[in-house]
Design an enzyme around this catalytic site. Structure first.
Site, mmCIF file in Angstrom:
data_model
loop_
_atom_site.group_PDB
_atom_site.id
_atom_site.type_symbol
_atom_site.label_atom_id
_atom_site.label_comp_id
_atom_site.label_asym_id
_atom_site.label_seq_id
_atom_site.Cartn_x
_atom_site.Cartn_y
_atom_site.Cartn_z
ATOM 1 N N ASP A 128 41.002 3.116 -11.441
ATOM 2 C CA ASP A 128 40.814 3.452 -10.205
ATOM 3 C C ASP A 128 40.996 4.913 -9.917
ATOM 4 O O ASP A 128 41.894 5.412 -10.715
ATOM 5 C CB ASP A 128 41.667 2.907 -9.141
ATOM 6 C CG ASP A 128 41.441 2.867 -7.670
ATOM 7 O OD1 ASP A 128 40.934 1.986 -7.059
ATOM 8 O OD2 ASP A 128 41.575 4.106 -7.143
ATOM 9 N N ASN B 268 39.491 -6.903 -1.300
ATOM 10 C CA ASN B 268 39.639 -6.589 0.077
ATOM 11 C C ASN B 268 38.076 -6.965 0.526
ATOM 12 O O ASN B 268 37.132 -6.907 -0.073
ATOM 13 C CB ASN B 268 39.920 -5.148 0.271
ATOM 14 C CG ASN B 268 41.201 -4.898 0.034
ATOM 15 O OD1 ASN B 268 42.122 -5.401 0.437
ATOM 16 N ND2 ASN B 268 41.341 -3.624 -0.498
ATOM 17 N N GLU C 3 36.626 -0.265 1.405
ATOM 18 C CA GLU C 3 35.966 1.074 1.417
ATOM 19 C C GLU C 3 34.648 0.900 0.676
ATOM 20 O O GLU C 3 33.749 1.870 1.104
ATOM 21 C CB GLU C 3 37.020 2.157 0.515
ATOM 22 C CG GLU C 3 38.017 2.455 1.378
ATOM 23 C CD GLU C 3 39.072 3.296 0.638
ATOM 24 O OE1 GLU C 3 38.651 3.897 -0.385
ATOM 25 O OE2 GLU C 3 40.246 3.301 1.071
ATOM 26 N N VAL C 4 34.482 0.201 -0.400
ATOM 27 C CA VAL C 4 33.238 0.500 -1.184
ATOM 28 C C VAL C 4 33.058 -1.118 -1.066
ATOM 29 O O VAL C 4 33.248 -1.811 -1.502
ATOM 30 C CB VAL C 4 33.481 0.779 -2.884
ATOM 31 C CG1 VAL C 4 32.371 0.787 -3.602
ATOM 32 C CG2 VAL C 4 34.271 2.167 -2.797
ATOM 33 N N HIS D 117 34.671 -5.987 -5.533
ATOM 34 C CA HIS D 117 35.677 -5.379 -6.973
ATOM 35 C C HIS D 117 36.997 -5.925 -6.776
ATOM 36 O O HIS D 117 37.571 -6.350 -5.519
ATOM 37 C CB HIS D 117 35.746 -3.992 -6.761
ATOM 38 C CG HIS D 117 36.217 -3.398 -5.640
ATOM 39 N ND1 HIS D 117 35.221 -3.287 -4.274
ATOM 40 C CD2 HIS D 117 37.151 -2.933 -5.134
ATOM 41 C CE1 HIS D 117 35.903 -2.645 -3.472
ATOM 42 N NE2 HIS D 117 37.086 -2.540 -3.900
ATOM 43 N N MET D 118 37.322 -6.353 -7.720
ATOM 44 C CA MET D 118 38.868 -7.166 -7.943
ATOM 45 C C MET D 118 39.766 -5.824 -8.564
ATOM 46 O O MET D 118 39.947 -5.097 -9.314
ATOM 47 C CB MET D 118 39.017 -8.243 -8.941
ATOM 48 C CG MET D 118 40.310 -9.024 -9.067
ATOM 49 S SD MET D 118 39.923 -10.186 -10.467
ATOM 50 C CE MET D 118 39.473 -11.505 -9.724
#
Ligand code: AMP
Length: 115
Positions: A29, A86, A94-95, A99-100
């Site tokens: 990240d 999320n 946000e993206v 994704h984990m």
């Protein structure tokens, strides 16, 4: 339009990839919240958890196998780590490319702030 994560997967923009195969890519990240903070992303563009279909089940399972492998690689398998996804606004996604998050490398505290 390709997501920022698709550009990372295709190596069109720089990133720190720690694992990649034909189904999944894992990279650090850009704003790490913990000493180890990796994103595990399907190469296929799936915007949110809500968009996962039954056909995606092997891919989603594979994300966990990769998470386990990356945790070992990063030296946090024994000390422990947290996997988190999320979905949409209330989770602050946000993206919009599934994704984990893999968090580790320190004591992570309670899972969520109680209100
Ligand atoms: P989420 O809030 O679950 O959508 O998380 C998105 C994550 O993607 C955040 O933790 C960001 O710091 C991270 N992120 C955004 N752009 C990049 C990038 N170019 N490279 C690596 N991580 C990124």
């Amino acid at each position: 339009m390709a997501t920022i994560f698709t550009k990372i997967i295709k190596k069109e923009i720089p990133s720190d990839i720690v694992y990649q195969d034909d189904q999944v890519t894992a990279f650090r990240d850009i704003r790490p919240a913990t000493p180890v903070h990796i994103l595990i992303v399907p190469n296929k563009e799936i915007p949110t958890v809500n968009d996962i279909t039954p056909e995606d089940e092997p891919l989603i399972g594979h994300m966990f196998t990769v998470a386990k492998k990356v945790a070992e690689q990063e030296g946090v398998a024994e000390s422990g780590y947290r996997l988190l996804l999320n979905c949409n606004r209330d989770a602050n996604q946000e993206v919009f490319h599934l994704h984990m998050h893999l968090f580790g490398g320190r004591q992570l505290g309670p899972m969520i702030v109680r209100k």
